[in-house]
Design a protein around this motif. Structure first.
Motif, mmCIF file in Angstrom:
data_model
loop_
_atom_site.group_PDB
_atom_site.id
_atom_site.type_symbol
_atom_site.label_atom_id
_atom_site.label_comp_id
_atom_site.label_asym_id
_atom_site.label_seq_id
_atom_site.Cartn_x
_atom_site.Cartn_y
_atom_site.Cartn_z
ATOM 1 N N LEU A 78 0.973 6.761 -6.707
ATOM 2 C CA LEU A 78 -0.094 7.762 -6.878
ATOM 3 C C LEU A 78 0.505 9.169 -6.878
ATOM 4 O O LEU A 78 0.137 10.024 -7.699
ATOM 5 C CB LEU A 78 -1.125 7.619 -5.757
ATOM 6 C CG LEU A 78 -2.267 8.629 -5.748
ATOM 7 C CD1 LEU A 78 -3.237 8.347 -6.875
ATOM 8 C CD2 LEU A 78 -3.009 8.602 -4.418
ATOM 9 N N ALA A 79 1.443 9.389 -5.951
ATOM 10 C CA ALA A 79 2.075 10.714 -5.854
ATOM 11 C C ALA A 79 2.869 11.026 -7.133
ATOM 12 O O ALA A 79 2.811 12.148 -7.647
ATOM 13 C CB ALA A 79 2.987 10.760 -4.635
ATOM 14 N N ALA B 57 0.904 4.178 -2.763
ATOM 15 C CA ALA B 57 0.753 5.607 -2.450
ATOM 16 C C ALA B 57 1.856 6.413 -3.133
ATOM 17 O O ALA B 57 1.604 7.510 -3.663
ATOM 18 C CB ALA B 57 0.805 5.815 -0.941
ATOM 19 N N ALA B 58 3.069 5.850 -3.133
ATOM 20 C CA ALA B 58 4.186 6.547 -3.797
ATOM 21 C C ALA B 58 3.906 6.652 -5.302
ATOM 22 O O ALA B 58 4.157 7.707 -5.913
ATOM 23 C CB ALA B 58 5.493 5.804 -3.538
ATOM 24 N N VAL C 81 0.836 -1.208 0.000
ATOM 25 C CA VAL C 81 0.000 0.000 0.000
ATOM 26 C C VAL C 81 0.868 1.254 0.000
ATOM 27 O O VAL C 81 0.565 2.239 -0.696
ATOM 28 C CB VAL C 81 -0.952 -0.020 1.218
ATOM 29 C CG1 VAL C 81 -1.679 1.290 1.348
ATOM 30 C CG2 VAL C 81 -1.961 -1.123 1.068
ATOM 31 N N LEU C 82 1.956 1.210 0.759
ATOM 32 C CA LEU C 82 2.864 2.374 0.774
ATOM 33 C C LEU C 82 3.467 2.593 -0.613
ATOM 34 O O LEU C 82 3.579 3.733 -1.082
ATOM 35 C CB LEU C 82 3.982 2.164 1.805
ATOM 36 C CG LEU C 82 3.562 2.236 3.280
ATOM 37 C CD1 LEU C 82 4.708 1.834 4.191
ATOM 38 C CD2 LEU C 82 3.087 3.632 3.641
#
Lengths: 550, 181
Positions: free
Chosen positions: B28-29, B25-26, B21-22
């Motif tokens: 997505l950024a 998220a990276a 998930v982390l």
């Protein structure tokens, strides 16, 4: 090879590597189960997705909303200020909420006390666990702003390292402060209650960020961006503003002075961490088994069968209603998790009013007919009513549900009285103050007390109709008789949909005919008429739930 | 290897899930960075109503002749529409007659509008706002104008918007130096 080197290093420090790794593994499992977050997320330890995963997900959601909403809309300073502030608040509450699981748990002694584990090994395992826990939270809160912020038009190549350093300093100092404060305070019942409420911080912050983003997008005056561009003087005294200024300086025009500040920040963080480690290591050495205190509060004989609170006695008829009224008030007061779950739907009418006033879209529907100006006030009226079925449904789930056998085995002449008592408590303790506040705010904003009172009264009446409908359609069992479970927070989907359709049709008529007195008369008449069949249906439903009557 | 519910519940898999998930998220950024110009920057601007014909005509008459303002004075309700027209139309008021007139009627409101445009506007809108600020009463609102000009200059300098930096420098040079009595 590396493992052998690590084991030798640990042994040299007086730490047993085997015991330490076993303890770290056990603590990690405890982190995954997250005692307080289990209540807030509705996830149990036996579910595939662990509560810790939900907490990480919430942190990521929060930082994603904050980063993406602010991206390209504000400058480096304000972007960093908002994200750093959010990060520090969330990481501090996370450690505070799961302090016992992550930092210090006197209950460990009950299991580990008789075993030959030296304090150094225990302390090392605890610190390793704390490092991992805080590390995951830190990454979840930092990874997105650090990357997204680097793409701002006014940020330079040093933004990402500077942001990570600032976030590390802020988070580490916040964690140290929380640990030192809690270690000084010790274990207390009041703190436990607060922990349950603070476990909702992320969810509440996500709502605030979600509604706040709506405000940012809808506000034609762009007050948020202007506030960020010209912050007030007091903002200069906020520690996260100092960190944000450092990020701004480092990313826009870095100098040797910036490098010196970075070094000082790291030094300060190292000092804070050293003090905390020393303090907590001392606590580990001097840890004592937990003692349990029992309080006896016998009820006076004269109060048996009645309610101590005057208005409660006057509002309720029959023992079933009194029981429902008392249980509802007592459990909402005592159980922070139940209270937070139940109050969550009220965020929507609150947001509608706040958003309406903030964006100047909260006109009096009795005088104004522009849909853009009256949608939010009309929505607020019906959202107050629509939050009631969700609330009543939530009151079925409770931590002390095992005591519900008393309700099931009690001979009741009117089982529906139990539900009506709950509804009356909800109306008395929650809906009435909400409607009074709504009447006051709308009267002041519209400069028309009559319109404010009429709208608040309609919201109150609709809430009572919805409460009766919820007794019939929404509740799956007797009040307070089921354990909290996943899905409890989402509410009864089908019943909510049905009641929403009904309420929004009423809202449509409200929009067209609010100026006519006949709308208000007809609304009262319809509400009163609806109460008759709804009461009968609720009565039948409760007879079925209670398994018959006397 | 069999992946069942107990395996997924193990610390190892939960850890992997969190790492996944982390990583997501990276990603997505990073995606947000790639979409900066085509999605995020595209919508960052001050939104104005399209200039209506009668507003354009009124603005033009006010910009060319003082007589228009004397025979039919500008009302408070007209200021916003005229400001919108000024920002959206380049070379509408090169003499500054309309701008002067707007500042004469309600200078505080005009400064607030300029401030908003400088904070949330796109490059073109901010340039127009700076041009408009040149006609603000410098002696009466020197501090406010200086604050806005300095803010615009700093923001533009960081973004390497040279034309805006020049415009802001010009405005700052024209402001009275030192404290006004």
């Amino acid at each position: 090879m590396r493992g052998a080197w690590l084991a030798a290093f640990l042994r040299a420090q007086g730490i047993d590597p085997r015991q330490m790794f076993a303890l770290v593994r056990a603590f990690l499992l405890s982190d995954l189960r997250g005692l307080h977050y289990t209540k807030a997320t509705g996830t149990q330890p036996n579910h595939v997705i662990s509560p810790l995963f939900f907490v990480v997900g919430q942190c990521l959601t929060l930082s994603a909303i904050a980063s993406l909403v602010l991206f390209m809309r504000v400058e480096v300073f304000f972007f960093s200020f908002v994200n750093l502030s959010l990060g520090v608040v969330v990481i501090a509450t996370t450690v505070l909420v799961e302090f016992q699981e992550v930092v210090l748990n006197p209950k460990d002694l009950e299991i580990l006390g008789p075993r030959p584990i030296n304090p150094r090994t225990y302390a090392a395992a605890r610190f390793a666990n704390l490092l991992l826990y805080v590390g995951i939270m830190f990454l979840a809160l930092t990874i997105q702003p650090a990357i997204v912020g680097a793409g701002l038009r006014d940020s330079g190549i040093y933004f990402a390292p500077a942001y990570v350093l600032a976030a590390f300093t802020g988070s580490a100092v916040a964690v140290c402060l929380v640990i030192l404060s809690l270690a000084a305070l010790g274990n207390s019942e009041t703190l436990e209650g607060w922990k349950t409420i603070l476990a909702w911080t992320q969810i509440v912050l996500i709502l605030v960020a979600g509604y706040g983003a709506q405000m940012v997008f809808r506000d034609k005056l762009s007050r948020f961006e202007i506030w960020g561009a010209f912050p007030p003087d007091w903002a200069a005294y906020v520690p996260t503003a100092w960190l944000a200024r450092f990020v701004e300086q480092a990313s826009v025009a870095p100098t040797y002075h910036t490098l010196t500040i970075a070094g000082l920040m790291l030094l300060f963080t190292a000092v804070c961490l050293a003090v905390t480690v020393a303090c907590v290591a001392h606590l580990y050495k001097s840890m004592q088994p937990l003692t349990v205190h029992v309080r006896h509060r016998p009820m006076k004989s004269g109060r048996l069968g009645g309610l101590a609170y005057g208005p409660g006695s006057r509002l309720t008829f029959g023992p079933e209603q009194r029981v429902g009224f008392w249980l509802c008030g007592r459990l909402l007061w005592r159980d922070g998790s139940l209270r937070m779950r139940s109050l969550l739907p009220f965020s929507m009418p609150l947001a509608a009013v706040g958003l309406g006033i903030f964006t100047s879209q909260f006109a009096n529907p009795m005088h104004e007919h522009d849909p853009a100006l009256v949608t939010l006030p009309i929505l607020a009226v019906y959202l107050i009513g629509l939050s009631v079925p969700h609330l009543i449904y939530n009151l079925t789930f409770n931590d002390d549900h095992e005591a519900a056998w008393i309700l099931r085995s009690t001979p009741m002449q009117q089982p529906v009285g139990l539900g009506l008592g709950v509804c009356k408590a909800v109306m008395f303790w929650l809906i009435t103050p909400t409607c009074v506040a709504f009447a006051a705010v709308s009267s002041w904003y519209w400069n028309d007390p009559l319109a404010g009172i009429l709208h608040a009264s309609l919201a109150w009446l609709l809430a009572w109709v919805m409460a009766l409908a919820a007794l019939w359609l929404a509740i799956p069992d007797l009040p307070f008789s089921r354990p909290p479970d996943r899905g409890g927070s989402t509410g009864p989907v089908l019943a909510s949909l049905l009641l929403s359709c009904f309420a929004f049709q009423w809202g449509g008529l409200h929009y067209f005919f609010a100026a006519s007195i006949w709308f208000w008369i007809a609304s009262v008449a319809v509400a009163l008429l609806l109460m008759i069949p709804l009461s009968k249906k609720a009565d039948a439903r409760f007879r079925k739930l209670a398994g018959g009557t006397l | 290897m069999k992946i069942d519910k107990p395996t997924l519940r193990s610390a190892k898999y939960q850890g992997l899930l969190i790492i996944g998930v982390l990583f997501g998220a990276a990603c997505l950024a990073v995606t947000a960075l790639f979409l900066r110009e085509i999605f995020f920057e595209k919508y960052v601007r001050e939104t104005f109503q399209p200039v209506a014909e009668h507003v354009a005509a009124r603005a033009k008459s006010l910009a060319t002749s003082r007589l228009a303002a004397e025979t039919n004075p500008v009302t408070n309700s007209e200021i916003d529409a005229l400001y919108d027209a000024w920002i959206q139309t380049d070379e509408l008021d090169s003499s500054g007659m309309l701008a002067n007139h707007l500042f004469e009627i309600n200078s505080e409101h005009m400064l607030a509008r300029c401030c908003r445009t400088l904070v949330i506007g796109n490059q073109q809108q901010r340039l127009q706002a700076l041009k408009l600020l040149e006609f603000a009463p410098a002696t009466e609102h020197a501090d406010q104008v200086r604050q806005l000009a300095e803010y615009a200059r700093e923001k533009s300098k960081r973004r390497a918007e040279d034309n805006l930096v020049t415009a802001a420098d010009g405005l700052l040079a024209r402001l009275p130096q030192g404290k006004t009595p």
